[in-house]
Scaffold this motif. Sequence first.
Motif, short mmCIF file in Angstrom:
data_model
loop_
_atom_site.label_atom_id
_atom_site.label_comp_id
_atom_site.label_asym_id
_atom_site.label_seq_id
_atom_site.Cartn_x
_atom_site.Cartn_y
_atom_site.Cartn_z
N SER A 7 3.47 2.26 -4.90
CA SER A 7 2.22 2.29 -5.65
C SER A 7 1.04 2.14 -4.69
CB SER A 7 2.20 1.19 -6.70
OG SER A 7 2.20 -0.07 -6.08
N VAL A 8 -0.08 2.63 -5.12
CA VAL A 8 -1.30 2.57 -4.32
C VAL A 8 -2.24 1.57 -4.98
CG1 VAL A 8 -3.25 3.91 -3.47
CG2 VAL A 8 -1.01 4.97 -3.62
N ASP A 9 -2.72 0.60 -4.18
CA ASP A 9 -3.65 -0.37 -4.76
C ASP A 9 -5.05 0.25 -4.84
OD1 ASP A 9 -4.38 -0.39 -2.11
OD2 ASP A 9 -4.32 -2.55 -1.88
N ALA A 10 -5.96 -0.47 -5.47
CA ALA A 10 -7.30 0.05 -5.76
C ALA A 10 -8.07 0.40 -4.49
CB ALA A 10 -8.09 -0.95 -6.60
N ILE A 11 -7.96 -0.43 -3.47
CA ILE A 11 -8.72 -0.19 -2.23
C ILE A 11 -8.21 1.06 -1.52
CG2 ILE A 11 -9.26 -1.12 0.05
CD1 ILE A 11 -9.33 -3.89 -1.26
N ASN A 12 -6.88 1.21 -1.43
CA ASN A 12 -6.33 2.41 -0.79
C ASN A 12 -6.65 3.66 -1.61
OD1 ASN A 12 -5.29 1.09 1.42
ND2 ASN A 12 -3.33 0.70 0.44
N PHE A 13 -6.60 3.53 -2.93
CA PHE A 13 -6.96 4.66 -3.79
C PHE A 13 -8.40 5.08 -3.55
CE2 PHE A 13 -8.53 6.35 -7.87
CZ PHE A 13 -7.69 7.46 -7.97
N PHE A 14 -9.31 4.10 -3.43
CA PHE A 14 -10.70 4.41 -3.14
C PHE A 14 -10.84 5.13 -1.80
CE2 PHE A 14 -14.74 3.18 -1.15
CZ PHE A 14 -15.61 3.80 -2.02
N SER A 15 -10.10 4.68 -0.80
CA SER A 15 -10.16 5.33 0.52
C SER A 15 -9.67 6.77 0.44
CB SER A 15 -9.30 4.56 1.53
OG SER A 15 -9.83 3.29 1.74
#
Length: 145
Positions: A7-15
Amino acid sequence: MGEENKSVDAINFFSIMTIMSFLITIPISAITEPATIGLVASGAIPNEIVTKALYAALFFHAYQQLSYAILNRVSPVTHSVGNCVKRVVVIASSIIFFQNPVSPLNLAGAGIAISGVYMYSMAKRLSTKWSKDKIVENDEPKHVD
C-alpha cells in the motif's frame, strides 16, 4: 516468504502525484508557452530567476509534504487552526521585515484570526479537562446508602 505490504501512504501518494503532474505539464507548457521556454533556453532570462523559481518550487513541495505529515498526526480542525496561525505569522513578518503598510482592515482581520485561534485553544483545553474530569468521576466507586 511473507507477504509484503504494497500500500502507498498519503505522503508517498502525494509525491507520486506531484511527479506525474510535472511530467504531464511539460508537454502542455511546451505547446502553450514556447516563447518562454525559448527565452529560458537562450539565456534571455537570467539564471538567477530560473534558480529562484526552482527553489520556490522545491520549498513549496517540501511545505506540502510537511503539511501532509502533520495532517496524518493531528485532526483536520487542528491543522486548519495551525494554518491560520501560519498566515498570521507570515503577515506579521511581512509587516516587520518588508515594512508593508497596514490598513485598519488588515489589523482587524489579523485580530480576528488571532482571537479565533485563542478561543479554539481555550475550548480544546476546557474540553480535554472536562473529559478527564468525567473519566475520573466515572471511575470512582459507587456508594450504596
